[in-house]
Design an enzyme around this catalytic site. Structure first.
Site, PDB file in Angstrom:
ATOM      1  CG  ASP A   1       1.283  -7.535  -6.268  1.00 25.99           C
ATOM      2  OD1 ASP A   1       1.783  -7.742  -5.159  1.00 25.99           O
ATOM      3  OD2 ASP A   1       1.933  -7.629  -7.322  1.00 25.99           O
ATOM      4  CD  GLU A   2      -2.712  -9.265   0.460  1.00 24.96           C
ATOM      5  OE1 GLU A   2      -2.915  -9.407   1.669  1.00 24.96           O
ATOM      6  OE2 GLU A   2      -3.254  -9.980  -0.413  1.00 24.96           O
TER       7      GLU A   2
END
Length: 195
Positions: A53-54
Site C-alpha cells: 500500500d501507499e
C-alpha cells in the site's frame, strides 16, 4: 545485456513510502499520486507482483510474465515484513500473531492463517523515510518480523492492530529467497529470473 523481444523481463525494486504499486491510474482521484513508472524506464507490459500500500515500503517484484506473477501470489511463496509498532510488543501479542488473528477484510471478518513472527532484537538499519515517524518522546516503539504465505489488503497492519500494537512503519524485506539487503528506496535492479 541484450534481451530479445520474446523473453520476459523481471525487476526487483525498493518501493519508497508514498508510491502506489502500479504504473498509471484510470481514476481521476489518483492523478496527483506517485506511480512506479517514475522510478525507472520499465518495459511495456510490466506489472507488480502483489502490492504494497501507499504507506508501506520495501521489496516489490515486477515482471512481464503473468504466470510468474500468479505463482508468487499463490500461497507457495513466503513474504517477510518488518513492522515498527507502537509500544514494546509483548510475547503474548507475538504468540497471537503466530496463531492467527481475526481482522476485517471486504466488510467481513477474516481469520489470518498461522504464520511465523518474532520480535527483532536489533533495530534494523533502513534508509530514513521521506515522511518522519514520530520519535521516542511519544513512547517506545519496537520491531517485529512477520512471515506470511498470504497477503490480504493491509493484512500486516491489521494484524498488529488486532493484538494492540499498531504499525507505524512497514517494510517488506523478503519475497521467497529474494532479500532487500542494502537496496536504497527507489532503486530498481533488472534480474534474469525471480524465483
Amino acid at each position: 545485456m541484450e534481451v530479445s523481444k520474446n523473453e520476459h523481463r523481471h525487476f526487483v525494486i525498493y518501493k519508497p513510502y508514498g508510491y502506489l504499486s502500479q504504473f498509471k491510474s484510470h481514476d481521476s482521484k489518483q492523478q496527483s499520486k506517485k506511480f512506479l513508472g517514475l522510478l525507472h524506464d520499465f518495459p511495456e507490459g510490466i506489472m507488480a507482483i502483489g502490492r504494497l500500500d501507499e504507506k508501506s515500503e520495501g521489496l516489490l517484484l515486477l515482471t512481464t510474465d503473468g504466470k510468474m506473477s500468479d505463482f508468487v501470489n499463490s500461497r507457495k511463496v513466503e513474504k517477510e515484513y518488518y513492522a515498527q509498532v507502537d509500544g514494546e510488543i509483548s510475547e503474548e501479542a507475538i504468540n497471537k500473531l503466530k496463531a492467527g488473528v481475526e481482522i476485517g477484510f471486504d466488510g467481513k471478518k477474516y481469520q489470518t492463517k498461522p504464520c511465523k513472527a518474532f520480535k527483532l532484537k536489533v533495530v534494523p538499519d533502513f534508509p530514513e523515510r521521506s515522511r518522519k515517524i514520530r520519535d521516542d518522546r511519544h513512547g517506545p516503539t519496537s520491531w517485529v518480523s512477520i512471515i506470511l504465505n498470504e497477503g490480504k489488503f493491509k493484512q500486516v497492519r491489521k494484524m498488529t492492530s488486532a493484538v494492540g500494537f499498531p504499525t507505524l512503519r512497514l517494510i517488506r524485506v523478503r519475497v521467497g529467497d529474494i532479500l532487500i539487503n542494502s537496496m536504497r528506496a527507489g532503486e530498481a535492479v533488472e534480474v534474469d529470473q525471480l524465483l
